[in-house]
Design a protein around this motif. Sequence first.
Motif, PDB file in Angstrom:
ATOM      1  N   ARG A  40     -19.800  36.596 -11.333  1.00  0.00           N
ATOM      2  CA  ARG A  40     -19.866  34.880 -11.425  1.00  0.00           C
ATOM      3  C   ARG A  40     -19.471  34.055 -10.002  1.00  0.00           C
ATOM      4  NH1 ARG A  40     -24.448  32.430 -12.185  1.00  0.00           N
ATOM      5  NH2 ARG A  40     -24.793  30.626 -11.146  1.00  0.00           N
ATOM      6  N   ARG A  41     -17.732  34.497  -9.894  1.00  0.00           N
ATOM      7  CA  ARG A  41     -17.126  34.333  -8.545  1.00  0.00           C
ATOM      8  C   ARG A  41     -17.394  34.529  -7.462  1.00  0.00           C
ATOM      9  NH1 ARG A  41     -13.029  34.519 -12.188  1.00  0.00           N
ATOM     10  NH2 ARG A  41     -12.350  36.489 -11.613  1.00  0.00           N
ATOM     11  N   GLU A  42     -17.440  35.879  -7.711  1.00  0.00           N
ATOM     12  CA  GLU A  42     -18.081  36.177  -6.311  1.00  0.00           C
ATOM     13  C   GLU A  42     -19.774  36.088  -5.581  1.00  0.00           C
ATOM     14  OE1 GLU A  42     -18.157  40.709  -4.795  1.00  0.00           O
ATOM     15  OE2 GLU A  42     -17.864  40.722  -7.167  1.00  0.00           O
ATOM     16  N   PHE A  43     -19.996  35.586  -6.674  1.00  0.00           N
ATOM     17  CA  PHE A  43     -21.502  35.221  -5.995  1.00  0.00           C
ATOM     18  C   PHE A  43     -21.598  33.616  -5.765  1.00  0.00           C
ATOM     19  CE2 PHE A  43     -25.489  32.856  -7.737  1.00  0.00           C
ATOM     20  CZ  PHE A  43     -26.808  33.737  -7.493  1.00  0.00           C
ATOM     21  N   GLU A  44     -20.449  32.919  -6.309  1.00  0.00           N
ATOM     22  CA  GLU A  44     -20.729  31.535  -6.053  1.00  0.00           C
ATOM     23  C   GLU A  44     -19.700  31.430  -4.781  1.00  0.00           C
ATOM     24  OE1 GLU A  44     -18.897  29.755  -9.200  1.00  0.00           O
ATOM     25  OE2 GLU A  44     -20.924  29.463 -10.422  1.00  0.00           O
ATOM     26  N   GLU A  45     -19.256  32.528  -4.382  1.00  0.00           N
ATOM     27  CA  GLU A  45     -18.604  32.852  -3.426  1.00  0.00           C
ATOM     28  C   GLU A  45     -19.407  32.637  -2.145  1.00  0.00           C
ATOM     29  OE1 GLU A  45     -15.885  33.495   0.163  1.00  0.00           O
ATOM     30  OE2 GLU A  45     -17.347  35.141  -0.837  1.00  0.00           O
ATOM     31  N   ILE A  46     -20.416  33.742  -1.916  1.00  0.00           N
ATOM     32  CA  ILE A  46     -21.330  33.678  -0.935  1.00  0.00           C
ATOM     33  C   ILE A  46     -22.615  32.920  -0.950  1.00  0.00           C
ATOM     34  CG2 ILE A  46     -22.925  35.288  -2.176  1.00  0.00           C
ATOM     35  CD1 ILE A  46     -21.978  37.282  -0.274  1.00  0.00           C
ATOM     36  N   MET A  47     -22.331  32.113  -2.625  1.00  0.00           N
ATOM     37  CA  MET A  47     -23.839  30.980  -2.110  1.00  0.00           C
ATOM     38  C   MET A  47     -22.917  30.123  -1.084  1.00  0.00           C
ATOM     39  SD  MET A  47     -26.382  31.883  -4.111  1.00  0.00           S
ATOM     40  CE  MET A  47     -26.556  33.085  -2.721  1.00  0.00           C
ATOM     41  N   THR A  48     -21.853  29.732  -1.348  1.00  0.00           N
ATOM     42  CA  THR A  48     -21.535  28.544  -0.516  1.00  0.00           C
ATOM     43  C   THR A  48     -20.770  28.821   0.123  1.00  0.00           C
ATOM     44  OG1 THR A  48     -20.296  28.377  -3.428  1.00  0.00           O
ATOM     45  CG2 THR A  48     -18.881  26.928  -1.002  1.00  0.00           C
ATOM     46  N   ASN A  49     -19.850  30.046   1.252  1.00  0.00           N
ATOM     47  CA  ASN A  49     -19.234  30.170   2.144  1.00  0.00           C
ATOM     48  C   ASN A  49     -20.101  31.067   3.571  1.00  0.00           C
ATOM     49  OD1 ASN A  49     -16.750  28.767   1.129  1.00  0.00           O
ATOM     50  ND2 ASN A  49     -16.100  30.562   0.951  1.00  0.00           N
ATOM     51  N   TYR A  50     -21.154  31.984   3.028  1.00  0.00           N
ATOM     52  CA  TYR A  50     -22.239  32.522   3.735  1.00  0.00           C
ATOM     53  C   TYR A  50     -23.733  31.652   3.517  1.00  0.00           C
ATOM     54  CZ  TYR A  50     -24.831  36.331   5.504  1.00  0.00           C
ATOM     55  OH  TYR A  50     -25.489  36.749   6.105  1.00  0.00           O
ATOM     56  N   CYS A  51     -24.123  31.070   2.247  1.00  0.00           N
ATOM     57  CA  CYS A  51     -25.115  30.859   2.367  1.00  0.00           C
ATOM     58  C   CYS A  51     -25.249  29.437   2.370  1.00  0.00           C
ATOM     59  CB  CYS A  51     -26.117  30.625   0.329  1.00  0.00           C
ATOM     60  SG  CYS A  51     -27.057  31.942   1.179  1.00  0.00           S
ATOM     61  N   GLY A  52     -24.472  28.370   2.466  1.00  0.00           N
ATOM     62  CA  GLY A  52     -24.808  27.139   2.849  1.00  0.00           C
ATOM     63  C   GLY A  52     -24.611  26.126   1.300  1.00  0.00           C
ATOM     64  N   ARG A  53     -24.601  26.833   0.065  1.00  0.00           N
ATOM     65  CA  ARG A  53     -24.874  25.940  -0.749  1.00  0.00           C
ATOM     66  C   ARG A  53     -23.153  25.709  -1.257  1.00  0.00           C
ATOM     67  NH1 ARG A  53     -29.464  27.848  -3.066  1.00  0.00           N
ATOM     68  NH2 ARG A  53     -29.678  25.690  -4.342  1.00  0.00           N
ATOM     69  N   PRO A  54     -23.536  24.095  -1.731  1.00  0.00           N
ATOM     70  CA  PRO A  54     -24.979  23.697  -2.649  1.00  0.00           C
ATOM     71  C   PRO A  54     -25.816  22.685  -1.345  1.00  0.00           C
ATOM     72  CG  PRO A  54     -22.945  22.467  -3.322  1.00  0.00           C
ATOM     73  CD  PRO A  54     -22.252  22.856  -2.416  1.00  0.00           C
ATOM     74  N   THR A  55     -27.463  23.256  -1.742  1.00  0.00           N
ATOM     75  CA  THR A  55     -28.223  22.757  -1.204  1.00  0.00           C
ATOM     76  C   THR A  55     -28.398  21.281  -1.314  1.00  0.00           C
ATOM     77  OG1 THR A  55     -30.142  23.029  -2.350  1.00  0.00           O
ATOM     78  CG2 THR A  55     -29.246  24.284  -0.778  1.00  0.00           C
ATOM     79  N   PRO A  56     -29.003  20.109  -0.344  1.00  0.00           N
ATOM     80  CA  PRO A  56     -28.585  19.145  -0.674  1.00  0.00           C
ATOM     81  C   PRO A  56     -30.041  18.180  -1.667  1.00  0.00           C
ATOM     82  CG  PRO A  56     -28.628  19.174   1.974  1.00  0.00           C
ATOM     83  CD  PRO A  56     -28.493  20.341   0.743  1.00  0.00           C
ATOM     84  N   LEU A  57     -29.427  17.947  -2.300  1.00  0.00           N
ATOM     85  CA  LEU A  57     -31.027  16.453  -2.673  1.00  0.00           C
ATOM     86  C   LEU A  57     -30.954  14.822  -2.322  1.00  0.00           C
ATOM     87  CD1 LEU A  57     -33.022  16.674  -6.174  1.00  0.00           C
ATOM     88  CD2 LEU A  57     -30.961  15.179  -5.935  1.00  0.00           C
ATOM     89  N   THR A  58     -32.616  15.452  -1.332  1.00  0.00           N
ATOM     90  CA  THR A  58     -32.467  13.600  -0.956  1.00  0.00           C
ATOM     91  C   THR A  58     -33.477  13.229  -1.288  1.00  0.00           C
ATOM     92  OG1 THR A  58     -32.494  16.094   0.981  1.00  0.00           O
ATOM     93  CG2 THR A  58     -33.814  13.581   1.901  1.00  0.00           C
ATOM     94  N   PHE A  59     -33.008  12.321  -1.268  1.00  0.00           N
ATOM     95  CA  PHE A  59     -34.007  10.634  -1.878  1.00  0.00           C
ATOM     96  C   PHE A  59     -34.849  10.378  -0.855  1.00  0.00           C
ATOM     97  CE2 PHE A  59     -34.791   6.267  -2.213  1.00  0.00           C
ATOM     98  CZ  PHE A  59     -35.831   6.167  -2.951  1.00  0.00           C
TER      99      PHE A  59
END
Length: 408
Positions: A40-59
């Motif tokens: 899970r840590r590896e997944f979250e690391e790649i989501m954050t530092n490679y994919c740019g997550r979290p994606t925004p929530l735009t009003f």
Amino acid sequence: MKNRGYYGAFGGAFLPEILVATFEELVKAFEEARQDPGFRREFEEIMTNYCGRPTPLTFAENLTKHFGGPRIYIKREDLNHTGAHKANNVMGQGLLVKRMGKSRVIAETGAGQHGVATATMAAKFGFQCTIYMGEKDVDRQRPNVFWMERLGADVVPVRDGSRILKDAINEAFRDWVGHMEDTHYVLGTACGPHPYPEMVSYFQSIIGMEARNQIMEQEGRLPTRVFACAGGGSNALGVFSGFPDDSIERVAVEAGGKGLESGRHAARIASKDGNIGVAQGYKSYFLQDSDGQMRETHSVAAGLDYVGVSPILAAMAKEGRVRFEAATDREVLEALTLTMNKEGVIPALESAHAFAQAFKEAPDLSGEDILLINQSGRGDKDIFTIADAYNDSAWGDFIRERADHYGA
Ligand SMILES: *Cc1c(COP(=O)(O)O)cnc(C)c1O
């Protein structure tokens, strides 16, 4: 477990004998990974530092004003790396491939978004990569074919059947049967035999988890309705997973194409044309005729143009936990135009189905209501289709000039 991979009457794993052991290996690898905090840590690391997550929530302030009722929010999967939610699943499966010690990945793709995401992942992780794509889709999605090849993937045009997505899936399974030791099949949506529906929606649940935290932070309360487009169903399951509450309406929007009465659509549940059946290794609703032949589907959005739908969504629909609707090609283009002009964001044609349905419902709601729309991807990939639909003559001139440049 006897009912493994079943969701009510739907799901299962209808496999040729030769693939049974490979699927058992995959189920085991996924179950172990899911229990492992390190994974899970590896997944979250790649989501954050490679994919740019979290994606925004735009009003969406201007759309909110425009409709004068509910407050409208957009979850921005268009800002995920490679431009859609697809990368969440693909990167997760890539980490699993590393754990299983395999060196090659294969995938099917329709519009090409899943193919580009898979080719990207393979480049990043150092895997060999083959992408199966219906010949018809290869012809109409040339820019994505170009990028897959530049990223180092082999793109194989599939000439069987109607030469579209379902034929590419069949061909990918055929490849897998011949190369089970070193190859993993990266299926792109929450369909197919167990464990794919569960595994893909597990990786996509990051959308809902983020969106719930973000709306609580920005509004201090939950949305009234959550809208997502539904092709195979992975972005819908991803965002819905953050909002299991009884008080919230979850709305899945299928491709209404030329209209539900025309027969030219891809609405497996919202139309009366879908039937329960078994195809491509799972049980769900399919657009098929009485002797089980798959029907031709139609949508302006290639990513929604598929005969089947996630067994998990099918079960939720049956239990009344998801409401299925359809938006026509015409409604989708109107919603796309309004969203571009009011908010300066360009939803993918697929995502614009969710916007279209939200816009149909907004006038009947009040300022107390909150609508959340999942923007599954960005629309600049659709420039050819959108330019056609707008009948843009300057674009036509540009294409002709480019063709001259190549001596056509
Ligand atoms: C592939 C795709 C879809 C459809 O797939 P789901 O599994 O239903 O989410 C929707 N939107 C975009 C932008 C896509 O690329």
